[in-house]
Design a protein around this motif. Structure first.
Motif, PDB file in Angstrom:
ATOM      1  N   ARG B 366      -6.925   3.828  19.771  1.00 43.16           N
ATOM      2  CA  ARG B 366      -8.215   4.521  19.620  1.00 43.16           C
ATOM      3  C   ARG B 366      -8.548   4.664  18.142  1.00 43.16           C
ATOM      4  O   ARG B 366      -7.708   5.066  17.331  1.00 43.16           O
ATOM      5  CB  ARG B 366      -8.103   5.898  20.259  1.00 43.16           C
ATOM      6  CG  ARG B 366      -9.433   6.638  20.363  1.00 43.16           C
ATOM      7  CD  ARG B 366      -9.199   7.950  21.111  1.00 43.16           C
ATOM      8  NE  ARG B 366     -10.429   8.618  21.456  1.00 43.16           N
ATOM      9  CZ  ARG B 366     -10.717   9.870  21.110  1.00 43.16           C
ATOM     10  NH1 ARG B 366      -9.843  10.582  20.416  1.00 43.16           N
ATOM     11  NH2 ARG B 366     -11.855  10.425  21.472  1.00 43.16           N
ATOM     12  N   CYS B 389     -16.145   6.900  18.591  1.00 47.52           N
ATOM     13  CA  CYS B 389     -14.787   6.622  19.040  1.00 47.52           C
ATOM     14  C   CYS B 389     -14.770   5.366  19.913  1.00 47.52           C
ATOM     15  O   CYS B 389     -15.636   5.193  20.770  1.00 47.52           O
ATOM     16  CB  CYS B 389     -14.257   7.788  19.857  1.00 47.52           C
ATOM     17  SG  CYS B 389     -14.104   9.311  18.894  1.00 47.52           S
ATOM     18  N   TYR B 391     -11.879   2.318  21.713  1.00 48.29           N
ATOM     19  CA  TYR B 391     -10.576   1.672  21.859  1.00 48.29           C
ATOM     20  C   TYR B 391     -10.741   0.222  21.440  1.00 48.29           C
ATOM     21  O   TYR B 391     -11.741  -0.419  21.775  1.00 48.29           O
ATOM     22  CB  TYR B 391     -10.086   1.766  23.297  1.00 48.29           C
ATOM     23  CG  TYR B 391      -9.581   3.142  23.627  1.00 48.29           C
ATOM     24  CD1 TYR B 391      -8.228   3.467  23.420  1.00 48.29           C
ATOM     25  CD2 TYR B 391     -10.438   4.126  24.094  1.00 48.29           C
ATOM     26  CE1 TYR B 391      -7.753   4.745  23.690  1.00 48.29           C
ATOM     27  CE2 TYR B 391      -9.978   5.406  24.362  1.00 48.29           C
ATOM     28  CZ  TYR B 391      -8.634   5.712  24.156  1.00 48.29           C
ATOM     29  OH  TYR B 391      -8.156   6.974  24.407  1.00 48.29           O
ATOM     30  N   GLU B 400     -16.434   4.738  23.685  1.00 49.61           N
ATOM     31  CA  GLU B 400     -16.495   5.893  24.576  1.00 49.61           C
ATOM     32  C   GLU B 400     -17.950   6.281  24.792  1.00 49.61           C
ATOM     33  O   GLU B 400     -18.766   6.214  23.881  1.00 49.61           O
ATOM     34  CB  GLU B 400     -15.727   7.071  23.976  1.00 49.61           C
ATOM     35  CG  GLU B 400     -14.244   6.814  23.923  1.00 49.61           C
ATOM     36  CD  GLU B 400     -13.468   8.003  23.341  1.00 49.61           C
ATOM     37  OE1 GLU B 400     -14.056   9.082  23.162  1.00 49.61           O
ATOM     38  OE2 GLU B 400     -12.264   7.822  23.057  1.00 49.61           O
TER      39      GLU B 400
END
Ligand SMILES: NC(=O)c1ccc[n+]([C@@H]2O[C@H](COP(=O)([O-])OP(=O)(O)OC[C@H]3O[C@@H](n4cnc5c(N)ncnc54)[C@H](O)[C@@H]3O)[C@@H](O)[C@H]2O)c1
Ligand SMILES: NC(=O)c1ccc[n+]([C@@H]2O[C@H](COP(=O)([O-])OP(=O)(O)OC[C@H]3O[C@@H](n4cnc5c(N)ncnc54)[C@H](O)[C@@H]3O)[C@@H](O)[C@H]2O)c1
Lengths: 473, 473
Positions: B366, B389, B391, B400
């Motif tokens: 992340r 944010c 991944y 996200e």
């Protein structure tokens, strides 16, 4: 169409209402219309009713009039509701402006970048925005199929607020775009195509072409910085500000847009004079606004005289002369106004009556309307009211394609619409920290204490005036 | 993966580069990487090369180093290009700030609402933006498949500029979000979920929950306005500004966002002290910045000493003690820095090396990344870089879901991103009327003459410094 019912809220705004009634008299297909005149000022209302009836008789038109002090009564069963009221009147404008100035906010706290028009408050006018919503909610309740036509300022914030909060059928109207004619005159064209787009009091000339497709901007710029001596404080379409804004933003600002510039041109009276011209420094300086208010008052006085003469049995044209004899220095504007009102071949510059005719009688016409954006101007939020060109026929709006350059969007329209949204959020939430935040970023602010003091003095007044409107029948 | 080639532009930014190299040493899967160190300062470069090699030996890692003064050479064949250079250096920052102050612009003309970080210029840094574009265009030409990692400020404007102009693969990184830990410590949680979103130096805590789903904001507010005595000028995450911003915007501002507030907190040194705390008034006051620069200089000196000791044959741990003996008052920060660098179990707080590992070795991790918005934050333009944010695994980004309240959008992020776009347009067009326009709206401006004078003095310097970068090899 029979039984059309049109309500005018704030009908005591006499010049405006005269224009509306005169236009109605000249629209044969709107014959038979019932006009409801509503105001909270009984005397103004009565005066206007007398004149309205006489005007109708003068034209041999068929209009019925009613007057009322009640909003509910005015709106019940209406097909169109035109709002031209100014809650609190000019007295309130003066009051909040004076409080602002007491704490160092020249021309009041509502004067902000891109928003300098003196009767176009958006921070301290909770009474006015409450009135907008009240009318709209009454429409929803009592005349859900009616159109709400917004003439009262602030048209940008008002149209946004009412449309997003109530979803009623609504259009905001202004007449700023007529200033395109000043440019046409300058370059000496009679037959041309034009288009404006933006937001109310922030519109830009997106098209200016001769019939054979020549871009008239090329002609226009030949006159750049032509010396300009304003004939009135409002004579600013060819002022140095207009040229400077054109250079900065890349399109020509039209109408009241020239007043709605930045602190560069408004810092103080001296600056205003340099940019908008002597002796007034534009419409929104202390001098320019004094001139405007005295004109308004003169007109109101003349209308009173006019109404009195009519009540005393004079016919309209005689009554007109009575006024002119009583006030021999009556201005050109007044003379022109009366001449136009009485000229059967001339419509006023207000778009309201032609719009009603287009809707009711499916007469296709072109208008400049204020409605929620919803994609019309790419780059602006959907939920903000934009001012754009559209053909109207029946209830169908056909919006012209429009493309505004990034420069105008990012240096003018986005900051202006942000201010509108912020002002509306302050009104809706009554969150004074947000009002504080706006003032903390204000160039006139020297300290947080100053911010607190001015808000402390304004807030109870704003609340009280809002309450008055809430309690109105 | 064999033959990975990572270039560090501005590798003389020693603390940053040390962290990158130390992180590389601790990433077994990146073993064998070739690191190209590029800088225009030969001495700094040489010093750092010595330390980098020694650090690698200390860890028994397998990294190869090259150094070069040429951008072209550094970029040719690179897989990742990390840019941490500051064109013009701190000297340039000082120079333009001083010129601003000479004309009444406290903390320089770049200090603006929502942008007060002292080494985050966006109006006068044409050299820095030119360097960003130059690197990006060289990547396009010489290493079209390489990732460009932006560490140098302004990350918001830089990521926006490079991504929209060149379309190369790019991410901007910051470490501001680590301040969430300060809040976790305050409320005494170790295990929690968090999310931030916004733009670089303008990020907001959109999620703060215990593992069992409790909203930790409820805990947080119990500590509101807890007296705060900053330990360093940067210790502001719990300052009165942070709480006040939280009240105004409705979410907690994270990291450098607290510095990027409005003139309310920055009006003058006294105001800054009141809000950010005594004795410095935050990192961006004249006192706080002096503190920071003296820290930077101290570290640079220590690194020189360190490098000299290593060149004289000392091993790293001894060299460290040599430095500490020479400068017995060396700060805690320096001691911690060295300890962390040498601790094989600890990665630095920079995201660059873990990101490279995630991309190259498909290690899912992340990150908080700066990339073009393209719908990630609804309500903001697509063509502006947001910080969100995500991944990362291989070249795949999984963003996200994020939702920012209207308040944060309309009172902070929209005005901030407008400023970024305006600054970039000034840079791209060199249209001084636009720079004028920004300053004419600046609260510190008293007259148009002041605006003209400050621009007249800054403009040739800005052009000259941009030219230097253009002519760089
Ligand atoms: N859209 C446009 O083209 C345009 C052009 C000029 C002026 N305006 C706006 O029109 C409005 C009127 O301006 P004006 O100078 O004629 O003001 P005014 O005060 O002279 O007239 C407004 C009328 O509204 C009435 N009024 C006040 N509060 C009321 C209430 N609560 N309910 C009903 N009536 C109420 C007043 O009694 C008055 O008769 C202003 O908002 C002004 O900014 C709009
Ligand atoms: N993103 C983050 O997390 C973060 C954190 C702190 C600082 N920064 C930024 O990192 C940058 C560096 O800051 P610093 O304090 O270390 O500055 P610095 O001046 O100490 O170091 C920058 C290095 O860049 C080199 N350089 C200058 N011009 C160059 C050029 N044209 N080509 C190649 N190299 C050049 C210098 O010689 C110097 O070695 C700044 O932009 C700063 O704002 C970013």
């Amino acid at each position: 169409m029979a039984n059309l019912r049109i309500s005018i809220i704030g009908a005591g705004s006499a010049v405006f209402s005269m224009r509306i009634v005169s236009d109605l008299c000249k629209m044969p297909k709107l014959s038979g219309t019932e006009v409801v005149l509503m105001d909270i000022d009984e005397e103004r209302l009565e005066n206007f009713l007398v004149l309205a009836r006489e005007l109708t008789e003068f034209f041999g038109a068929n209009l019925k009039f009613e007057k009322t002090l009640s909003l509910r009564k005015a709106i019940e069963g209406a097909d169109f509701v035109i709002n031209t009221a100014l809650a609190g009147g000019h007295e309130y404008l003066n009051k909040v402006r004076a409080i602002g100035e007491k704490y160092g906010y020249y021309r009041g706290i509502d004067a902000q970048n891109y928003n300098f028009v003196t009767d176009y408050l958006n921070l301290t006018n909770w009474n006015q925005m409450t009135l907008f919503l009240k009318i709209a909610n009454l429409i929803k309740e009592l005349a859900p199929n009616a159109w709400y036509l917004q003439a009262a300022n602030p048209v940008l914030e008002g149209t946004t607020l009412v449309s997003t909060e109530t979803g009623i059928k609504m259009v905001g109207f202004c007449h700023g775009h007529f200033s395109v004619e000043t440019l046409a005159e300058l370059v000496g064209v009679k037959d041309y195509e034009w288009q404006v787009a933006g937001v109310n009091h922030g519109i830009w000339l997106t098209k200016f072409e001769s019939r054979d497709g020549k871009n008239l901007y090329e002609e226009l710029v030949k006159y750049a910085d032509k010396p300009h001596k304003p004939s009135t404080p409002f004579d600013d379409q060819l002022s140095p500000v207009a040229w400077d804004m054109y250079r900065t933003y890349g399109l020509f600002p039209i109408g009241d847009t020239v007043r709605n510039s930045t602190w560069k041109y408004h810092r103080n009276l001296e600056t205003k004079k340099r940019w908008y011209g002597e002796p007034w420094g534009g419409a929104d300086s202390e001098l320019g606004w004094e001139w405007y208010v005295s004109q308004l008052n003169a007109v109101v006085n003349m209308i009173e005289l006019f109404a009195k003469a009519v009540k005393n049995g004079q016919k309209l044209t005689n009554a007109k002369d009575v006024v002119l004899n009583a006030i021999p220095h009556a201005s050109e504007e007044w003379k022109n106004l009366i001449a136009d009102l009485l000229d059967p071949s001339k419509l006023s510059r207000e778009q309201h009556v032609p719009f009603i005719d287009s809707v009711v009688n499916s007469e296709r016409r072109r208008f400049v309307v204020n409605v929620l954006n919803n994609g019309k101007i790419k780059g602006l939020d959907d939920d903000i009211a934009v001012e754009v060109c559209a053909y109207v026929e029946g209830e169908k709006f056909e919006f012209e394609e429009v493309s505004l350059p990034k420069r105008v969007l990012e240096w003018y329209l986005k900051p202006r619409t942000l201010l509108a949204k912020q002002a509306l959020e302050v009104f809706k939430t009554k969150n004074l920290k947000l009002l504080e935040d706006i003032l903390e970023r204000d160039p006139r602010t020297k300290s947080s204490e100053q911010v607190r003091k001015v808000i402390d003095e304004l807030y109870p007044i704003m609340l009280k005036e809002q309450k008055k409107v809430e309690e109105q029948e």
